[in-house]
Design a protein around this motif. Structure first.
Motif, PDB file in Angstrom:
ATOM      1  N   ASN A  79       0.946  -1.105  -0.033  1.00 17.33           N
ATOM      2  CA  ASN A  79       0.147  -0.137  -0.007  1.00 17.33           C
ATOM      3  C   ASN A  79       0.863   1.288   0.083  1.00 17.33           C
ATOM      4  N   TRP A  80       0.426   2.189  -0.460  1.00 16.07           N
ATOM      5  CA  TRP A  80       1.135   3.593  -0.573  1.00 16.07           C
ATOM      6  C   TRP A  80       0.163   4.443  -0.285  1.00 16.07           C
ATOM      7  N   SER A  81       0.613   5.716   0.330  1.00 15.89           N
ATOM      8  CA  SER A  81       0.050   6.790   0.703  1.00 15.89           C
ATOM      9  C   SER A  81       0.930   7.944   0.499  1.00 15.89           C
ATOM     10  N   LYS A  82       0.412   9.263   0.639  1.00 20.56           N
ATOM     11  CA  LYS A  82       1.014  10.492   0.347  1.00 20.56           C
ATOM     12  C   LYS A  82       0.356  11.453   1.361  1.00 20.56           C
ATOM     13  N   GLN A  83       1.270  12.108   1.941  1.00 16.23           N
ATOM     14  CA  GLN A  83       1.063  13.125   2.959  1.00 16.23           C
ATOM     15  C   GLN A  83       1.881  14.365   2.412  1.00 16.23           C
ATOM     16  N   ASP A  84       1.386  15.526   2.018  1.00 18.52           N
ATOM     17  CA  ASP A  84       2.286  16.438   1.485  1.00 18.52           C
ATOM     18  C   ASP A  84       3.417  16.223   0.412  1.00 18.52           C
ATOM     19  N   ASP A  85       4.428  16.190   0.503  1.00 16.06           N
ATOM     20  CA  ASP A  85       5.460  15.425  -0.495  1.00 16.06           C
ATOM     21  C   ASP A  85       6.034  14.363   0.146  1.00 16.06           C
ATOM     22  N   ILE A  86       5.644  13.615   0.734  1.00 15.48           N
ATOM     23  CA  ILE A  86       6.241  12.535   1.519  1.00 15.48           C
ATOM     24  C   ILE A  86       5.255  11.417   1.296  1.00 15.48           C
TER      25      ILE A  86
END
Length: 125
Positions: A79-86
């Motif tokens: 699974n992948w997630s993004k918060q801001d540019d991270i």
């Protein structure tokens, strides 16, 4: 007259339902194939390529492979997630494989994934 009205009503219902079922397209720049290749010297001085490959898709899932020579030695989903540019990559079913915390960086001619310690994880294919 009633048949025509019911037919028109059925056509309108089909068009309405077809328009409501559209899924918003994810255009995140991480979507695609990223890889890392290393040349490993074995016991008998033979050289073998070890390739790691991450395939990110648009529904926040992906597939991870480790390939030695021409043999897939490890394959799992993530699974992948993004918060801001991270970005955070969480591996399923792999005990001992820690999550990757990464950002996308660029050079003049390519893009690469950088880990939080500054190491390069993979390059875009």
């Amino acid at each position: 007259m009633t048949k025509k009205f019911l037919s028109l009503l059925a056509i309108c219902a089909i068009v309405f339902l077809a328009n409501c079922s559209r899924i918003e397209q994810n255009t995140d720049p991480i979507i695609g194939i990223w890889s890392q290749s290393d040349l490993v010297v074995t016991e008998n001085s033979a050289k073998q390529t070890v390739r790691k490959e991450w395939i990110f898709n648009d529904v926040y899932l992906g597939r991870y492979h480790e390939i030695e020579g021409s043999t897939i030695t490890l394959k799992t989903d993530f699974n992948w997630s993004k918060q801001d540019d991270i970005y955070t990559v969480e591996y399923k079913g792999l005990d001992g494989k820690s999550n990757n915390i990464i950002t996308i960086k660029s050079t003049d001619d390519s893009f690469y994934l950088q880990e939080k310690d500054g190491a390069t994880l993979a390059i875009r294919e």
